[in-house]
Enzyme design. Sequence first.
Site, PDB file in Angstrom:
ATOM      1  N   GLU A 108       9.427  13.550 -17.660  1.00  0.00           N
ATOM      2  CA  GLU A 108       8.217  13.522 -16.738  1.00  0.00           C
ATOM      3  C   GLU A 108       8.443  14.784 -15.755  1.00  0.00           C
ATOM      4  OE1 GLU A 108       9.972   9.987 -14.615  1.00  0.00           O
ATOM      5  OE2 GLU A 108       9.791  11.078 -12.777  1.00  0.00           O
ATOM      6  N   CYS A 121       7.299  21.129 -11.160  1.00  0.00           N
ATOM      7  CA  CYS A 121       8.898  20.526 -11.190  1.00  0.00           C
ATOM      8  C   CYS A 121       9.105  20.069 -12.515  1.00  0.00           C
ATOM      9  CB  CYS A 121       8.924  19.552  -9.902  1.00  0.00           C
ATOM     10  SG  CYS A 121      10.747  19.054  -9.825  1.00  0.00           S
ATOM     11  N   CYS A 128      20.146  12.178 -17.075  1.00  0.00           N
ATOM     12  CA  CYS A 128      21.142  13.202 -16.339  1.00  0.00           C
ATOM     13  C   CYS A 128      22.412  12.466 -16.383  1.00  0.00           C
ATOM     14  CB  CYS A 128      20.681  13.429 -14.823  1.00  0.00           C
ATOM     15  SG  CYS A 128      21.704  14.757 -14.140  1.00  0.00           S
ATOM     16  N   CYS A 132      24.335  10.571  -9.360  1.00  0.00           N
ATOM     17  CA  CYS A 132      23.851  10.674  -8.039  1.00  0.00           C
ATOM     18  C   CYS A 132      23.228   9.418  -7.910  1.00  0.00           C
ATOM     19  CB  CYS A 132      22.850  11.942  -7.688  1.00  0.00           C
ATOM     20  SG  CYS A 132      23.274  13.666  -7.981  1.00  0.00           S
ATOM     21  N   CYS A 135      19.313   8.643  -7.127  1.00  0.00           N
ATOM     22  CA  CYS A 135      18.320   9.205  -8.033  1.00  0.00           C
ATOM     23  C   CYS A 135      18.136   8.364  -9.261  1.00  0.00           C
ATOM     24  CB  CYS A 135      18.841  10.681  -8.638  1.00  0.00           C
ATOM     25  SG  CYS A 135      17.894  11.317  -9.976  1.00  0.00           S
ATOM     26  N   GLY A 179      17.355  15.826 -14.718  1.00  0.00           N
ATOM     27  CA  GLY A 179      18.318  16.642 -15.372  1.00  0.00           C
ATOM     28  C   GLY A 179      18.990  17.669 -14.322  1.00  0.00           C
ATOM     29  N   SER A 211      17.391  24.406  -9.210  1.00  0.00           N
ATOM     30  CA  SER A 211      18.170  23.487  -8.456  1.00  0.00           C
ATOM     31  C   SER A 211      19.562  22.813  -9.188  1.00  0.00           C
ATOM     32  CB  SER A 211      17.208  22.193  -7.998  1.00  0.00           C
ATOM     33  OG  SER A 211      18.083  21.500  -7.413  1.00  0.00           O
ATOM     34  N   SER A 234      21.799  21.161  -4.040  1.00  0.00           N
ATOM     35  CA  SER A 234      21.672  19.642  -3.496  1.00  0.00           C
ATOM     36  C   SER A 234      22.984  19.478  -3.078  1.00  0.00           C
ATOM     37  CB  SER A 234      21.407  18.678  -4.744  1.00  0.00           C
ATOM     38  OG  SER A 234      19.871  19.324  -5.227  1.00  0.00           O
ATOM     39  N   LEU A 235      23.100  19.514  -1.624  1.00  0.00           N
ATOM     40  CA  LEU A 235      24.290  19.503  -0.864  1.00  0.00           C
ATOM     41  C   LEU A 235      24.275  18.107  -0.465  1.00  0.00           C
ATOM     42  CD1 LEU A 235      26.835  21.248  -0.348  1.00  0.00           C
ATOM     43  CD2 LEU A 235      25.709  21.546   2.014  1.00  0.00           C
ATOM     44  N   HIS A 236      23.493  17.605   0.373  1.00  0.00           N
ATOM     45  CA  HIS A 236      23.188  16.260   0.696  1.00  0.00           C
ATOM     46  C   HIS A 236      24.511  15.596   1.599  1.00  0.00           C
ATOM     47  CE1 HIS A 236      20.003  16.539  -1.994  1.00  0.00           C
ATOM     48  NE2 HIS A 236      20.630  16.218  -2.960  1.00  0.00           N
ATOM     49  N   ASN A 310      12.990   9.252  -0.948  1.00  0.00           N
ATOM     50  CA  ASN A 310      11.990   8.715  -1.636  1.00  0.00           C
ATOM     51  C   ASN A 310      12.518   6.995  -2.074  1.00  0.00           C
ATOM     52  OD1 ASN A 310       9.722   8.109  -2.868  1.00  0.00           O
ATOM     53  ND2 ASN A 310       9.417  10.024  -3.480  1.00  0.00           N
ATOM     54  N   CYS A 353      12.144  12.341  -8.424  1.00  0.00           N
ATOM     55  CA  CYS A 353      12.353  12.484  -9.933  1.00  0.00           C
ATOM     56  C   CYS A 353      13.045  11.080 -10.717  1.00  0.00           C
ATOM     57  CB  CYS A 353      13.543  13.503 -10.036  1.00  0.00           C
ATOM     58  SG  CYS A 353      15.342  13.450 -10.422  1.00  0.00           S
TER      59      CYS A 353
HETATM   60  S1  SF4 Z   1      19.697  14.019  -8.352  1.00  0.00           S
HETATM   61 FE1  SF4 Z   1      19.601  15.733 -10.178  1.00  0.00          FE
HETATM   62  S2  SF4 Z   1      21.744  16.083 -10.584  1.00  0.00           S
HETATM   63 FE2  SF4 Z   1      21.427  14.258  -9.345  1.00  0.00          FE
HETATM   64  S3  SF4 Z   1      21.547  12.532 -10.924  1.00  0.00           S
HETATM   65 FE3  SF4 Z   1      19.317  12.917 -10.303  1.00  0.00          FE
HETATM   66  S4  SF4 Z   1      18.791  14.597 -11.919  1.00  0.00           S
HETATM   67 FE4  SF4 Z   1      20.886  14.484 -11.837  1.00  0.00          FE
END
Ligand code: SF4
Length: 364
Positions: A108, A121, A128, A132, A135, A179, A211, A234-236, A310, A353
Amino acid sequence: MSNPSDKTETRMNKQPEKRRADLLNMSLEEIKSDLVSLGEEHYRGDQIYQWVYRDVAFDEMTNLSKSLRQKLAQNYIIGTLKQLKRLISADEHTIKYLYLLSDNNIIECVVMKYRHGNTICLSTQVGCAMGCSFCASATGGLIRQLNAGEMMAQVLESNRDLAKLGWNPVSNVVLMGSGEPLDNYENTMKFIHQIHHPKGYNMSYRNITLSTCGLVPKMRALADEGLNINLAVSLHASNDNVRKKIMKVANVYSIEEIIDASRYFYAKTGRRITFEYVMIDGVNDRPELAAELSQLLYGFPNHVNLIPLNENKQNKKKRSNNTAIREFMSVLRSYGINVTIRREMGSDIQGACGQLKADFMEKL
Ligand code: SF4
């Protein structure tokens, strides 16, 4: 009695068709040297390359002879993707696409309309491996890498559709879809060079953002490439304990190593780093964590992008409330950190994503 030559012919008919190479997955130099091996002139590569990125089919490449056009059709394809689904947000600023790859995997991408142009994007992998917890792309793990041509096809295929809708073609690329681009380093670098090439799509490096969740050695390798692209990290989280609760990669690379690699990227490229920080209720949104984050980011140009989570079925986590987000932002500002809250674009069309794909697969 059967004629032996029939058998020969049958056997010959069963020969697998020669696999044609995807011109979108080839650099200009690769196309040129391939053409020479087919007995063609080197310079034809420039003409073909320009046509490909103008989205022109072989039989419309008018400055090539008919025999060369036939030869191209026999030996190459220009990769395409089949659109499975298109969702347009209610505010008509975001379009989400679900595409079918030639091996029936699904990816996507999202196109967002901004004042400075349309940004795509796009995905760099099917699934992936990074896992995370917030996600949807992480749900099934990594299925396979995308090649540079499949990344480019997301841009060109979306442009075709955008033209039908009266939108301009994309002028910015963000490698932030499904990814981890640095986990697919060679293909991602090839794509970046391809989309930048002045004879091809001709996109400025400054319009490209990569990213990463913080694969430290690859961040350093990327810095050494010396490209003027933008890096988003992507620190978070502001410390390793919190980060380990939401990101598996935190067990491999510490925040300190990631910040060091970010400083190195800035030193090599002069580009300000963006730190992405997804706001998750009760996990990483306390004001004292904002103060801790400020200490980490002190002393080099950067920008923090706060992203309200989200929410979706896959991540089972809650978005921080607006008061918590604003308080987090004001603490960062009080320490002189440059910070914005990301506009929630496309949340009505599963904008995060991996979310659209996950929902689509569930219904199959
Ligand atoms: S946030 Fe990015 S790195 Fe983390 S699982 Fe999702 S796609 Fe992968």
